[in-house]
Design a protein around this motif. Sequence first.
Motif, PDB file in Angstrom:
ATOM      1  N   ASN A 157       1.026  -1.329  -0.297  1.00  0.00           N
ATOM      2  CA  ASN A 157       0.180   0.106  -0.112  1.00  0.00           C
ATOM      3  C   ASN A 157       0.826   1.516  -0.249  1.00  0.00           C
ATOM      4  N   SER A 158       0.507   2.627  -0.171  1.00  0.00           N
ATOM      5  CA  SER A 158       0.851   3.843  -0.072  1.00  0.00           C
ATOM      6  C   SER A 158       2.063   4.050   1.487  1.00  0.00           C
ATOM      7  N   VAL A 186      -2.502   7.122   9.227  1.00  0.00           N
ATOM      8  CA  VAL A 186      -2.707   5.258   8.297  1.00  0.00           C
ATOM      9  C   VAL A 186      -1.771   4.529   8.697  1.00  0.00           C
ATOM     10  N   PHE A 187      -2.410   3.845  10.533  1.00  0.00           N
ATOM     11  CA  PHE A 187      -2.915   3.233  11.093  1.00  0.00           C
ATOM     12  C   PHE A 187      -3.473   1.564  10.317  1.00  0.00           C
ATOM     13  N   GLU A 188      -4.240   2.033   9.547  1.00  0.00           N
ATOM     14  CA  GLU A 188      -4.767   1.226   9.007  1.00  0.00           C
ATOM     15  C   GLU A 188      -3.985   0.131   8.130  1.00  0.00           C
ATOM     16  N   GLU A 189      -3.184   0.742   7.163  1.00  0.00           N
ATOM     17  CA  GLU A 189      -2.413   0.865   6.120  1.00  0.00           C
ATOM     18  C   GLU A 189      -0.481  -0.453   6.864  1.00  0.00           C
ATOM     19  N   VAL A 190      -0.380   0.758   7.609  1.00  0.00           N
ATOM     20  CA  VAL A 190       1.149   0.384   8.726  1.00  0.00           C
ATOM     21  C   VAL A 190       0.104  -1.740   9.357  1.00  0.00           C
ATOM     22  N   LEU A 191      -0.703  -1.196   9.936  1.00  0.00           N
ATOM     23  CA  LEU A 191      -1.435  -3.237  10.180  1.00  0.00           C
ATOM     24  C   LEU A 191      -1.298  -4.251   9.078  1.00  0.00           C
TER      25      LEU A 191
END
Length: 401
Positions: free
Chosen positions: A213-214, A287-292
């Motif tokens: 992801n980004s 961006v937390f959901e992309e981190v996980l």
Amino acid sequence: MKTQEYTARQTIMVHDYAGHPFTAELSRELARNGYIVHHVFFAGDKGPKGRNLREADDPDLLTFHAVDIDRDYSKTNLFARRSCDIEYGNKIAALIGKLRPDIVLSGNTPTETQEPILKATKKHAAKFIFWCQDFYSIAAKEILSKKIPVLGAMIGSYYTHLEKRQMRNSDHIVHITEAFRQQTDEWGIPAENVSVIPNWAAISAISVRDRENSWSAAQQLSKGRRIIYSGTLALKHNPRLLLALAESIDPPDELIVIANGVGMDWLREQKLNKPTLRCLPLQPIEVFEEVLASSDVLVAVIEEDAGRFSVPSKVLSYLCAGRPIVLAAPADNLAAQIVEETKAGLTSGPQDIDAFVKSVHSFLNSPKDRRLSGAAGRSYAEQTFQIDKVAEAFRRVFVEV
């Protein structure tokens, strides 16, 4: 009966010292249901923060208050920390005098911060609900007794006296787990003054996203298998587990630790010549959901002596992400029980480094197990973390007080 019959002109202060994502979600839902809500948090705390600013679709009845003190907050110097906690508590007390809420719900709050908040609530004839996320006094006594044996035990006893008195003087107590009732029973607090509302995660803000992801692109993450730890890494955690994990893998696999705290400081010092360990600061909530999602396996750790009074909220967020979880925690910890019972991952003892590392590798080596456990965790979150039901449980407490 309709909610509006109870909430007409009622003002609620939701005070979450830490500023977590799930508490901001509760405030938004309460405001949507007709309460005037003031969401208050400590801006000087460096831990993970939620969506604590007004957004375009927020209800008009919701206001956020980021309260700070006039100096840097210290978590390493005991006496400086105590002074900061008292200063911050006095600022919240002054805010209570200004806003005059009908009810104050205060959680995640150090004992000496809670003291002036409770006194101000009583002074202005409001109702005080002690939201018990963990027992700070027990944590202080057990941890400080190890660091400074005689003085630490004395300080811990003082905090126990304060916390017991605060709970006895509260209009109601909300525990996050039934296991906490044993302590309030021992302190002689009537059972009818205690409710249990388990914590949850802001599932509306954590969807199941693609691994690439980004955020992963911006961080130039390896194309190998990724293990991620995200959250506070403090005294009650064991960073040696993470160091051993990093040493057990080879490039291009990597362990990404996204954290702050004294445990993170220690881990950074050990990082030299370890290409499989990457240390990053806490990331924005946006961006937390992309981190996980960037992980193959999510890991969390909590110490043995902290396990019975602390439920790591990061694990609840992990459940939403659709990734398998490996948790090092006492078997009687609520988060460990959830992970085991839902088959969302694997658990091990907080000091069992070999079992922890082995559990992570079992997921790294089995895409099928990763997929099944991730799906099981997400299914549990979708069934359990429904904010309308959580808000209704709190509304019933408000009605009772």
